[in-house]
Scaffold this motif. Structure first.
Motif, PDB file in Angstrom:
ATOM      1  N   SER A   4       0.844  -1.205   0.000  1.00  0.00           N
ATOM      2  CA  SER A   4       0.000   0.000   0.000  1.00  0.00           C
ATOM      3  C   SER A   4       0.872   1.245   0.000  1.00  0.00           C
ATOM      4  N   ALA A   5       0.237   2.386  -0.234  1.00  0.00           N
ATOM      5  CA  ALA A   5       0.942   3.668  -0.165  1.00  0.00           C
ATOM      6  C   ALA A   5       1.088   4.071   1.295  1.00  0.00           C
ATOM      7  N   ALA A   6       2.250   4.600   1.651  1.00  0.00           N
ATOM      8  CA  ALA A   6       2.472   5.089   3.012  1.00  0.00           C
ATOM      9  C   ALA A   6       1.588   6.307   3.269  1.00  0.00           C
ATOM     10  N   GLU A   7       1.002   6.345   4.451  1.00  0.00           N
ATOM     11  CA  GLU A   7       0.188   7.497   4.836  1.00  0.00           C
ATOM     12  C   GLU A   7       0.988   8.379   5.791  1.00  0.00           C
ATOM     13  N   LEU A   9       1.337  11.163   8.342  1.00  0.00           N
ATOM     14  CA  LEU A   9       0.414  11.779   9.294  1.00  0.00           C
ATOM     15  C   LEU A   9       0.818  13.208   9.640  1.00  0.00           C
ATOM     16  N   LEU A 174       5.082  -0.495   2.491  1.00  0.00           N
ATOM     17  CA  LEU A 174       4.455   0.822   2.397  1.00  0.00           C
ATOM     18  C   LEU A 174       5.340   1.696   1.518  1.00  0.00           C
ATOM     19  N   CYS A 192       2.356   4.334  14.829  1.00  0.00           N
ATOM     20  CA  CYS A 192       3.114   5.367  14.125  1.00  0.00           C
ATOM     21  C   CYS A 192       4.585   4.981  13.993  1.00  0.00           C
ATOM     22  N   VAL A 206       4.567   8.410   9.989  1.00  0.00           N
ATOM     23  CA  VAL A 206       3.879   7.587   8.990  1.00  0.00           C
ATOM     24  C   VAL A 206       3.010   6.564   9.742  1.00  0.00           C
ATOM     25  N   ARG A 207       1.781   6.380   9.267  1.00  0.00           N
ATOM     26  CA  ARG A 207       0.888   5.428   9.941  1.00  0.00           C
ATOM     27  C   ARG A 207       1.404   4.003   9.781  1.00  0.00           C
TER      28      ARG A 207
END
Length: 210
Positions: A4-7, A9, A174, A192, A206-207
Motif C-alpha cells: 500500500s501507499a504510506a500514509e 500523518l 508501504l 506510528c 507515517v501510519r
C-alpha cells in the motif's frame, strides 16, 4: 505480500541549525534524531525541540530504556542521556557503511546500507549473531510487537517494509511518495513510525498499518 501507499500523518521541522536527519529513536515520550554532530530531542505533540546532546551522530540511533546507542563512523557509542557522556564503544559491523540501528530484546540490530543487510549484534562486544539479506539499500530498522520493519532508500524511492526475521522475506510494504525518502526509522510502539529524511531535514510520522 500486502502492498500500500504510506500514509504520512505529520511532518516535524525543519529544525534550526539542522541540515541532515539521520537516525531516529523514541524514548517513550520524546523523539530523538541524529544530525551529524548532535542528538536532538523533540516533543511529538508540539514538535518543539527540547534539548540536544553534543556527540558524533552520523547514522542510526537506538534506545534500550536507559541508554542511547549511536552510530558514529565505524563504531557504535553507548551514551548516558543525562550527562551526554560516551560510556563505551563497540565496532560497527559495516565498518562505517552502517545505516539504521534499533534495540530489541537485549540485542542491537544494525542496517548495512549498500550491502543490503541487517545484522543482529551483541551490544557488549559488537559480535555479529545473525545476518538478514534485503533486496534494496537498507536505512532505518525497528522492531514493534515482535515485527521487524526496515526502511529502504534506493535512487529517489523509499519504502517501509515488514520482513520475516528468519528468512528476510518481505511480508508487507508501504511505498513513500517520490522524493520523500527515509533515512532513520523508529516505531512509537503503537500506530506510528517516525522517519528521518536525510538532507530534507525533517522527521515524518507515517501510519503503521494494523
Amino acid at each position: 505480500m500486502k502492498h500500500s501507499a504510506a500514509e504520512i500523518l505529520r511532518e516535524y521541522g525543519p529544525f534550526s541549525g539542522v541540515d541532515q536527519v539521520a537516525g531516529v529513536s523514541f524514548d517513550g515520550r520524546n523523539v530523538w534524531f541524529a544530525s551529524g554532530d548532535r542528538l536532538n530531542a523533540f516533543d511529538p505533540e508540539s514538535g518543539q525541540v527540547l534539548r540536544s546532546i553534543d556527540v558524533a551522530a552520523h547514522a542510526g540511533t537506538a534506545y534500550d530504556g536507559r541508554h542511547f546507542f549511536q552510530l558514529a563512523g565505524d563504531r557504535i557509542q553507548k551514551i548516558d542521556p543525562d550527562t551526554g557522556g560516551v560510556l563505551s564503544t563497540i565496532p560497527a559491523p559495516g565498518g562505517g557503511r552502517d545505516s539504521g540501528l534499533t534495540w530489541a530484546e537485549g540485542t542491537l540490530w544494525v542496517g548495512q546500507y549498500r550491502e543490503r543487510k541487517i545484522h543482529q549484534i551483541d551490544p557488549e562486544s559488537g559480535k555479529i549473531l545473525r545476518t538478514i539479506e534485503s533486496n534494496r539499500f537498507v536505512t532505518g530498522v525497528t522492531w514493534v510487537d515482535g515485527e521487524l520493519w526496515h526502511a529502504t532508500w534506493e535512487g529517489d524511492q523509499s519504502d517501509i517494509r515488514r520482513i520475516d526475521p528468519e528468512t528476510g522475506k518481505v511480508l508487507e510494504r508501504l511505498d513513500m511518495p517520490a522524493g520523500k525518502n527515509v533515512s532513520g526509522l523508529e516505531s512509537d510502539g503503537g500506530d506510528c513510525f517516525f522517519c528521518g529524511s536525510g538532507p530534507a531535514g525533517v522527521v515524518r510520522a507515517v501510519r503503521r498499518p494494523r
